[in-house]
Design a protein around this motif. Structure first.
Motif, short mmCIF file in Angstrom:
data_model
loop_
_atom_site.label_atom_id
_atom_site.label_comp_id
_atom_site.label_asym_id
_atom_site.label_seq_id
_atom_site.Cartn_x
_atom_site.Cartn_y
_atom_site.Cartn_z
N LYS A 135 1.86 -6.10 0.10
CA LYS A 135 2.11 -5.19 1.21
C LYS A 135 2.62 -3.85 0.74
O LYS A 135 2.15 -2.80 1.15
CB LYS A 135 3.11 -5.82 2.17
N LEU A 136 3.61 -3.86 -0.14
CA LEU A 136 4.18 -2.62 -0.61
C LEU A 136 3.13 -1.78 -1.35
O LEU A 136 3.06 -0.57 -1.17
CB LEU A 136 5.39 -2.89 -1.51
N GLU A 137 2.32 -2.42 -2.16
CA GLU A 137 1.27 -1.70 -2.87
C GLU A 137 0.26 -1.11 -1.89
O GLU A 137 -0.23 0.01 -2.08
CB GLU A 137 0.57 -2.63 -3.85
N ARG A 138 -0.05 -1.84 -0.86
CA ARG A 138 -1.03 -1.37 0.11
C ARG A 138 -0.51 -0.19 0.92
O ARG A 138 -1.29 0.66 1.36
CB ARG A 138 -1.45 -2.52 1.03
N ILE A 139 0.80 -0.10 1.13
CA ILE A 139 1.37 1.07 1.79
C ILE A 139 1.16 2.30 0.93
O ILE A 139 0.73 3.36 1.41
CB ILE A 139 2.86 0.86 2.09
N GLU A 140 1.44 2.17 -0.35
CA GLU A 140 1.32 3.32 -1.26
C GLU A 140 -0.13 3.77 -1.38
O GLU A 140 -0.42 4.96 -1.57
CB GLU A 140 1.88 2.97 -2.63
N MET A 141 -1.06 2.83 -1.24
CA MET A 141 -2.48 3.18 -1.31
C MET A 141 -3.01 3.68 0.03
O MET A 141 -4.18 4.04 0.15
CB MET A 141 -3.29 1.96 -1.76
N GLY A 142 -2.16 3.68 1.07
CA GLY A 142 -2.58 4.16 2.37
C GLY A 142 -3.33 3.14 3.20
O GLY A 142 -3.91 3.48 4.24
N GLN A 143 -3.33 1.88 2.77
CA GLN A 143 -4.05 0.84 3.51
C GLN A 143 -3.21 0.24 4.63
O GLN A 143 -3.74 -0.35 5.57
CB GLN A 143 -4.48 -0.27 2.55
N LEU A 144 -1.91 0.35 4.52
CA LEU A 144 -0.99 -0.07 5.57
C LEU A 144 -0.09 1.10 5.92
O LEU A 144 0.27 1.90 5.05
CB LEU A 144 -0.12 -1.25 5.13
N ASP A 145 0.28 1.21 7.18
CA ASP A 145 1.19 2.27 7.61
C ASP A 145 2.64 1.93 7.31
O ASP A 145 3.44 2.83 7.04
CB ASP A 145 1.03 2.52 9.11
N GLU A 153 18.63 -9.68 8.01
CA GLU A 153 18.49 -8.25 8.28
C GLU A 153 17.02 -7.85 8.14
O GLU A 153 16.42 -7.97 7.07
CB GLU A 153 19.33 -7.43 7.30
N LEU A 154 16.45 -7.39 9.25
CA LEU A 154 15.05 -7.00 9.25
C LEU A 154 14.95 -5.47 9.13
O LEU A 154 15.62 -4.74 9.86
CB LEU A 154 14.37 -7.46 10.55
N ASN A 155 14.11 -5.01 8.19
CA ASN A 155 13.96 -3.58 7.94
C ASN A 155 12.51 -3.14 8.00
O ASN A 155 11.60 -3.89 7.65
CB ASN A 155 14.51 -3.23 6.55
N LEU A 156 12.34 -1.91 8.44
CA LEU A 156 11.03 -1.25 8.42
C LEU A 156 10.96 -0.39 7.17
O LEU A 156 11.86 0.43 6.92
CB LEU A 156 10.87 -0.40 9.67
N LEU A 157 9.91 -0.56 6.37
CA LEU A 157 9.71 0.22 5.15
C LEU A 157 8.48 1.10 5.31
O LEU A 157 7.41 0.62 5.68
CB LEU A 157 9.53 -0.70 3.94
N THR A 158 8.66 2.40 5.06
CA THR A 158 7.54 3.34 5.07
C THR A 158 7.55 4.12 3.77
O THR A 158 8.56 4.15 3.06
CB THR A 158 7.63 4.31 6.26
N HIS A 159 6.44 4.76 3.45
CA HIS A 159 6.34 5.48 2.18
C HIS A 159 6.57 6.97 2.40
O HIS A 159 6.08 7.55 3.37
CB HIS A 159 4.96 5.25 1.55
N SER A 160 7.26 7.58 1.48
CA SER A 160 7.58 9.01 1.59
C SER A 160 6.34 9.89 1.65
O SER A 160 6.38 11.00 2.18
CB SER A 160 8.46 9.45 0.42
N LEU A 161 5.22 9.41 1.10
CA LEU A 161 3.99 10.20 1.13
C LEU A 161 3.44 10.36 2.54
O LEU A 161 2.76 11.35 2.83
CB LEU A 161 2.92 9.52 0.25
N PHE A 162 3.70 9.37 3.40
CA PHE A 162 3.00 9.33 4.68
C PHE A 162 3.90 9.43 5.91
O PHE A 162 3.41 9.78 6.98
CB PHE A 162 2.19 8.02 4.78
N ASP A 163 5.18 9.10 5.79
CA ASP A 163 5.95 8.92 7.03
C ASP A 163 6.38 10.22 7.70
O ASP A 163 7.11 10.21 8.68
CB ASP A 163 7.15 7.99 6.82
N HIS A 164 5.87 11.36 7.21
CA HIS A 164 6.08 12.62 7.91
C HIS A 164 5.02 12.84 9.00
O HIS A 164 5.15 13.74 9.84
CB HIS A 164 6.00 13.79 6.93
#
Length: 298
Positions: free
Chosen positions: A134-144, A270-281
Protein backbone atom coordinates in the motif's frame (compact mmCIF):
# COMPACT_ATOMS: atom_id res chain seq x y z
CA UNK A 1 -0.45 4.25 -29.70
CA UNK A 2 -4.04 5.37 -29.12
CA UNK A 3 -4.54 9.02 -28.25
CA UNK A 4 -6.39 10.01 -25.09
CA UNK A 5 -9.54 11.07 -26.93
CA UNK A 6 -9.93 7.59 -28.43
CA UNK A 7 -9.34 5.97 -25.04
CA UNK A 8 -12.03 8.19 -23.54
CA UNK A 9 -14.52 7.01 -26.19
CA UNK A 10 -13.87 3.37 -25.25
CA UNK A 11 -14.87 4.06 -21.64
CA UNK A 12 -17.96 6.03 -22.67
CA UNK A 13 -19.23 3.30 -25.02
CA UNK A 14 -18.64 0.66 -22.34
CA UNK A 15 -21.03 2.59 -20.08
CA UNK A 16 -23.64 3.62 -22.65
CA UNK A 17 -23.67 0.38 -24.76
CA UNK A 18 -25.11 2.43 -27.61
CA UNK A 19 -23.18 4.42 -30.25
CA UNK A 20 -25.81 7.16 -30.53
CA UNK A 21 -25.93 7.77 -26.78
CA UNK A 22 -22.16 7.49 -26.52
CA UNK A 23 -21.71 10.08 -29.26
CA UNK A 24 -24.03 12.48 -27.44
CA UNK A 25 -22.11 11.87 -24.21
CA UNK A 26 -18.83 12.56 -26.00
CA UNK A 27 -20.31 15.67 -27.70
CA UNK A 28 -19.46 14.45 -31.20
CA UNK A 29 -21.57 13.22 -34.13
CA UNK A 30 -22.54 9.57 -34.46
CA UNK A 31 -20.55 9.41 -37.69
CA UNK A 32 -17.43 10.77 -35.99
CA UNK A 33 -17.85 8.28 -33.15
CA UNK A 34 -18.22 5.35 -35.56
CA UNK A 35 -15.13 6.50 -37.45
CA UNK A 36 -13.18 6.75 -34.19
CA UNK A 37 -14.35 3.26 -33.21
CA UNK A 38 -13.02 1.88 -36.50
CA UNK A 39 -9.64 3.54 -35.79
CA UNK A 40 -9.60 1.93 -32.36
CA UNK A 41 -10.33 -1.49 -33.87
CA UNK A 42 -7.54 -1.09 -36.42
CA UNK A 43 -4.96 0.03 -33.87
CA UNK A 44 -5.84 -2.65 -31.32
CA UNK A 45 -6.37 -5.38 -33.92
CA UNK A 46 -9.57 -6.36 -32.11
CA UNK A 47 -13.29 -5.78 -32.67
CA UNK A 48 -13.35 -4.07 -29.23
CA UNK A 49 -17.19 -3.80 -29.23
CA UNK A 50 -19.73 -6.14 -30.79
CA UNK A 51 -23.43 -5.45 -31.30
CA UNK A 52 -25.64 -7.81 -29.25
CA UNK A 53 -29.29 -7.93 -28.15
CA UNK A 54 -28.17 -6.04 -25.03
CA UNK A 55 -26.36 -3.32 -26.99
CA UNK A 56 -22.70 -2.84 -27.76
CA UNK A 57 -20.75 -5.27 -25.60
CA UNK A 58 -16.95 -5.29 -25.20
CA UNK A 59 -14.94 -8.24 -26.44
CA UNK A 60 -13.02 -10.24 -23.80
CA UNK A 61 -9.87 -8.30 -24.68
CA UNK A 62 -11.63 -4.94 -24.42
CA UNK A 63 -13.28 -5.95 -21.14
CA UNK A 64 -9.84 -6.69 -19.72
CA UNK A 65 -8.39 -3.28 -20.59
CA UNK A 66 -11.38 -0.98 -20.00
CA UNK A 67 -10.92 -0.87 -16.17
CA UNK A 68 -7.23 -0.01 -16.68
CA UNK A 69 -8.11 2.74 -19.17
CA UNK A 70 -10.83 4.18 -16.90
CA UNK A 71 -8.55 4.20 -13.87
CA UNK A 72 -5.69 5.77 -15.83
CA UNK A 73 -7.93 8.51 -17.24
CA UNK A 74 -9.25 9.27 -13.74
CA UNK A 75 -5.75 9.61 -12.39
CA UNK A 76 -4.59 11.67 -15.36
CA UNK A 77 -7.52 14.01 -14.83
CA UNK A 78 -6.59 14.31 -11.16
CA UNK A 79 -2.94 15.16 -11.75
CA UNK A 80 -3.71 17.63 -14.55
CA UNK A 81 -6.43 19.39 -12.61
CA UNK A 82 -3.70 21.35 -10.87
CA UNK A 83 -4.75 23.89 -8.26
CA UNK A 84 -8.28 24.27 -9.56
CA UNK A 85 -10.88 24.12 -6.83
CA UNK A 86 -12.62 20.82 -6.22
CA UNK A 87 -16.42 21.03 -6.13
CA UNK A 88 -17.80 17.82 -4.55
CA UNK A 89 -21.35 18.65 -5.62
CA UNK A 90 -20.41 18.80 -9.30
CA UNK A 91 -17.07 17.09 -9.87
CA UNK A 92 -16.83 13.36 -10.62
CA UNK A 93 -13.89 11.66 -8.95
CA UNK A 94 -12.82 8.22 -7.76
CA UNK A 95 -10.51 7.97 -4.75
CA UNK A 96 -8.42 4.83 -4.37
CA UNK A 97 -7.65 3.95 -0.76
CA UNK A 98 -5.71 1.15 0.87
CA UNK A 99 -7.16 0.36 4.28
CA UNK A 100 -7.43 -2.07 7.15
CA UNK A 101 -10.73 -3.80 7.83
CA UNK A 102 -11.65 -1.40 10.65
CA UNK A 103 -11.96 1.47 8.18
CA UNK A 104 -14.11 -0.47 5.75
CA UNK A 105 -16.35 -1.81 8.53
CA UNK A 106 -16.86 1.44 10.48
CA UNK A 107 -16.22 4.32 8.07
CA UNK A 108 -17.60 3.17 4.72
CA UNK A 109 -21.31 3.11 5.71
CA UNK A 110 -21.00 6.62 7.18
CA UNK A 111 -18.99 8.04 4.28
CA UNK A 112 -21.18 6.47 1.60
CA UNK A 113 -24.33 7.96 3.11
CA UNK A 114 -22.65 11.36 3.45
CA UNK A 115 -21.23 11.35 -0.08
CA UNK A 116 -24.63 10.42 -1.48
CA UNK A 117 -25.88 13.82 -0.32
CA UNK A 118 -22.79 16.04 -0.52
CA UNK A 119 -20.71 14.46 -3.30
CA UNK A 120 -22.99 12.38 -5.53
CA UNK A 121 -20.34 11.83 -8.22
CA UNK A 122 -17.52 10.92 -5.84
CA UNK A 123 -16.65 7.26 -5.30
CA UNK A 124 -14.41 5.50 -2.82
CA UNK A 125 -12.61 2.35 -3.96
CA UNK A 126 -11.12 0.54 -0.95
CA UNK A 127 -8.35 -2.01 -1.38
CA UNK A 128 -7.37 -4.42 1.40
CA UNK A 129 -3.72 -5.39 0.79
CA UNK A 130 -0.45 -5.66 2.68
CA UNK A 131 0.82 -2.44 4.25
CA UNK A 132 4.17 -2.45 2.42
CA UNK A 133 2.46 -2.73 -0.95
CA UNK A 134 0.00 0.00 0.00
CA UNK A 135 2.67 2.49 0.98
CA UNK A 136 4.62 1.83 -2.21
CA UNK A 137 1.49 2.23 -4.30
CA UNK A 138 0.81 5.65 -2.75
CA UNK A 139 4.27 6.86 -3.74
CA UNK A 140 3.72 5.55 -7.27
CA UNK A 141 0.40 7.41 -7.46
CA UNK A 142 -1.69 4.24 -7.66
CA UNK A 143 -3.43 4.91 -4.36
CA UNK A 144 -4.51 8.27 -2.96
CA UNK A 145 -4.11 7.30 0.68
CA UNK A 146 -3.61 4.46 3.12
CA UNK A 147 -5.44 4.01 6.41
CA UNK A 148 -3.55 1.89 8.90
CA UNK A 149 -2.80 1.18 12.52
CA UNK A 150 -0.27 3.24 14.45
CA UNK A 151 2.77 1.70 16.22
CA UNK A 152 2.67 -1.53 14.19
CA UNK A 153 4.39 -0.34 11.03
CA UNK A 154 7.23 1.90 9.93
CA UNK A 155 6.10 5.07 8.15
CA UNK A 156 8.76 7.00 6.16
CA UNK A 157 9.12 10.69 7.01
CA UNK A 158 7.81 11.88 3.63
CA UNK A 159 4.33 10.55 4.44
CA UNK A 160 1.92 12.78 6.32
CA UNK A 161 0.02 11.21 9.17
CA UNK A 162 -3.50 12.32 10.10
CA UNK A 163 -5.09 10.73 13.22
CA UNK A 164 -8.60 9.44 12.52
CA UNK A 165 -9.93 7.57 15.54
CA UNK A 166 -8.91 5.91 18.79
CA UNK A 167 -10.53 2.78 20.18
CA UNK A 168 -9.89 0.23 22.93
CA UNK A 169 -9.84 -3.54 22.77
CA UNK A 170 -12.47 -5.91 24.12
CA UNK A 171 -13.26 -9.57 23.45
CA UNK A 172 -16.32 -11.09 21.87
CA UNK A 173 -17.63 -14.58 22.48
CA UNK A 174 -20.78 -16.54 21.76
CA UNK A 175 -23.63 -15.87 24.19
CA UNK A 176 -23.48 -19.60 24.89
CA UNK A 177 -20.13 -19.05 26.61
CA UNK A 178 -21.74 -18.27 29.97
CA UNK A 179 -18.72 -19.81 31.69
CA UNK A 180 -16.57 -16.80 30.80
CA UNK A 181 -16.39 -13.85 33.24
CA UNK A 182 -17.49 -10.39 32.07
CA UNK A 183 -13.92 -9.18 32.67
CA UNK A 184 -11.32 -11.60 31.33
CA UNK A 185 -8.10 -12.30 33.17
CA UNK A 186 -4.68 -12.78 31.64
CA UNK A 187 -5.13 -16.47 32.36
CA UNK A 188 -8.23 -16.45 30.15
CA UNK A 189 -6.24 -14.80 27.38
CA UNK A 190 -3.44 -17.35 27.45
CA UNK A 191 -5.64 -20.45 27.75
CA UNK A 192 -8.75 -19.74 25.62
CA UNK A 193 -8.45 -20.58 21.88
CA UNK A 194 -8.90 -17.42 19.85
CA UNK A 195 -9.77 -16.11 16.40
CA UNK A 196 -7.16 -13.78 14.97
CA UNK A 197 -7.48 -10.96 12.43
CA UNK A 198 -3.95 -9.68 11.67
CA UNK A 199 -3.71 -5.91 12.14
CA UNK A 200 -0.87 -5.69 9.59
CA UNK A 201 0.54 -8.07 7.00
CA UNK A 202 3.61 -8.85 9.10
CA UNK A 203 1.31 -10.40 11.69
CA UNK A 204 2.20 -7.81 14.34
CA UNK A 205 -0.64 -7.32 16.79
CA UNK A 206 -1.28 -5.03 19.76
CA UNK A 207 -2.38 -7.84 22.08
CA UNK A 208 0.35 -10.27 21.05
CA UNK A 209 3.01 -7.61 21.60
CA UNK A 210 1.57 -6.77 25.02
CA UNK A 211 1.55 -10.42 26.05
CA UNK A 212 4.99 -11.05 24.57
CA UNK A 213 6.45 -8.26 26.72
CA UNK A 214 5.31 -10.37 29.68
CA UNK A 215 6.68 -13.57 28.08
CA UNK A 216 3.13 -14.80 27.51
CA UNK A 217 1.35 -16.06 24.42
CA UNK A 218 -2.26 -16.75 23.47
CA UNK A 219 -3.45 -19.81 21.52
CA UNK A 220 -4.68 -18.75 18.07
CA UNK A 221 -7.09 -21.36 16.74
CA UNK A 222 -7.87 -19.77 13.37
CA UNK A 223 -7.08 -16.69 11.27
CA UNK A 224 -9.72 -14.66 9.40
CA UNK A 225 -9.53 -11.71 7.02
CA UNK A 226 -12.50 -9.66 8.23
CA UNK A 227 -14.28 -8.80 11.46
CA UNK A 228 -17.62 -9.91 10.04
CA UNK A 229 -16.33 -13.41 9.35
CA UNK A 230 -14.58 -13.49 12.73
CA UNK A 231 -17.83 -12.69 14.50
CA UNK A 232 -19.64 -15.52 12.77
CA UNK A 233 -16.83 -17.95 13.58
CA UNK A 234 -16.98 -16.86 17.23
CA UNK A 235 -20.68 -17.74 17.35
CA UNK A 236 -20.28 -21.18 15.82
CA UNK A 237 -16.98 -22.20 17.45
CA UNK A 238 -17.19 -20.74 20.94
CA UNK A 239 -13.72 -19.21 20.47
CA UNK A 240 -12.81 -15.75 21.74
CA UNK A 241 -11.93 -12.89 19.41
CA UNK A 242 -10.24 -9.67 20.53
CA UNK A 243 -11.47 -6.66 18.57
CA UNK A 244 -11.79 -2.88 18.96
CA UNK A 245 -14.85 -1.91 21.00
CA UNK A 246 -16.77 -0.19 18.20
CA UNK A 247 -16.43 -3.29 16.04
CA UNK A 248 -17.59 -5.48 18.94
CA UNK A 249 -20.65 -3.31 19.46
CA UNK A 250 -21.67 -3.56 15.81
CA UNK A 251 -21.12 -7.32 15.70
CA UNK A 252 -23.09 -7.83 18.93
CA UNK A 253 -26.03 -5.98 17.36
CA UNK A 254 -25.99 -8.40 14.43
CA UNK A 255 -25.01 -11.70 16.05
CA UNK A 256 -25.59 -13.54 19.37
CA UNK A 257 -22.33 -12.36 20.92
CA UNK A 258 -21.19 -11.20 24.36
CA UNK A 259 -18.78 -8.31 24.84
CA UNK A 260 -16.14 -9.02 27.47
CA UNK A 261 -13.69 -6.58 28.99
CA UNK A 262 -9.97 -7.33 28.77
CA UNK A 263 -7.31 -7.00 31.49
CA UNK A 264 -6.07 -3.46 32.20
CA UNK A 265 -2.94 -2.20 30.53
CA UNK A 266 -3.57 -3.07 26.89
CA UNK A 267 -2.53 -0.42 24.35
CA UNK A 268 -5.23 1.44 22.44
CA UNK A 269 -6.12 1.01 18.77
CA UNK A 270 -5.08 4.14 16.87
CA UNK A 271 -6.23 4.50 13.28
CA UNK A 272 -4.32 6.93 11.03
CA UNK A 273 -4.67 8.28 7.53
CA UNK A 274 -1.38 8.34 5.59
CA UNK A 275 -0.88 10.49 2.50
CA UNK A 276 2.22 11.29 0.48
CA UNK A 277 3.80 14.74 0.43
CA UNK A 278 4.00 14.59 -3.37
CA UNK A 279 0.24 14.47 -3.79
CA UNK A 280 -1.68 15.63 -0.74
CA UNK A 281 -1.63 19.29 -1.80
CA UNK A 282 -4.16 18.49 -4.55
CA UNK A 283 -7.58 20.09 -3.86
CA UNK A 284 -9.56 16.86 -4.33
CA UNK A 285 -7.31 14.96 -1.94
CA UNK A 286 -7.35 17.82 0.57
CA UNK A 287 -11.15 17.61 0.49
CA UNK A 288 -11.04 13.85 1.10
CA UNK A 289 -8.59 14.24 3.99
CA UNK A 290 -10.91 16.74 5.63
CA UNK A 291 -13.94 14.47 5.12
CA UNK A 292 -12.13 11.48 6.65
CA UNK A 293 -10.85 13.45 9.63
CA UNK A 294 -14.31 14.83 10.34
CA UNK A 295 -16.30 11.62 9.78
CA UNK A 296 -18.62 11.16 12.74
CA UNK A 297 -18.14 7.60 13.99
CA UNK A 298 -20.13 6.81 17.14
Amino acid sequence: MLDLNLLRLVVILAKEKNVTRAALKANITQSAFSHALNRIREQLNDEVFVRTRNGMEPTPYAASIIPVIASSLDRLEAVTRGAHAFDPLRDAHTFYIGAVDYFEFMFMPVLTARFKQLAPNVRLSVDILSETIKLERIEMGQLDAFIGVDTLQHVPHYYNKHPLISDHFVAIASKDRTDLPSVLTIRNLVTEPQIHLPAVSSGADHIDRWLSAQHLYRPLATVVQSYAVGGRVAVTSGYLMCVPYRIARELADMLPLRILELPAGLPSYELNLLTHSLFDHQPALRWLINELKNAHIE
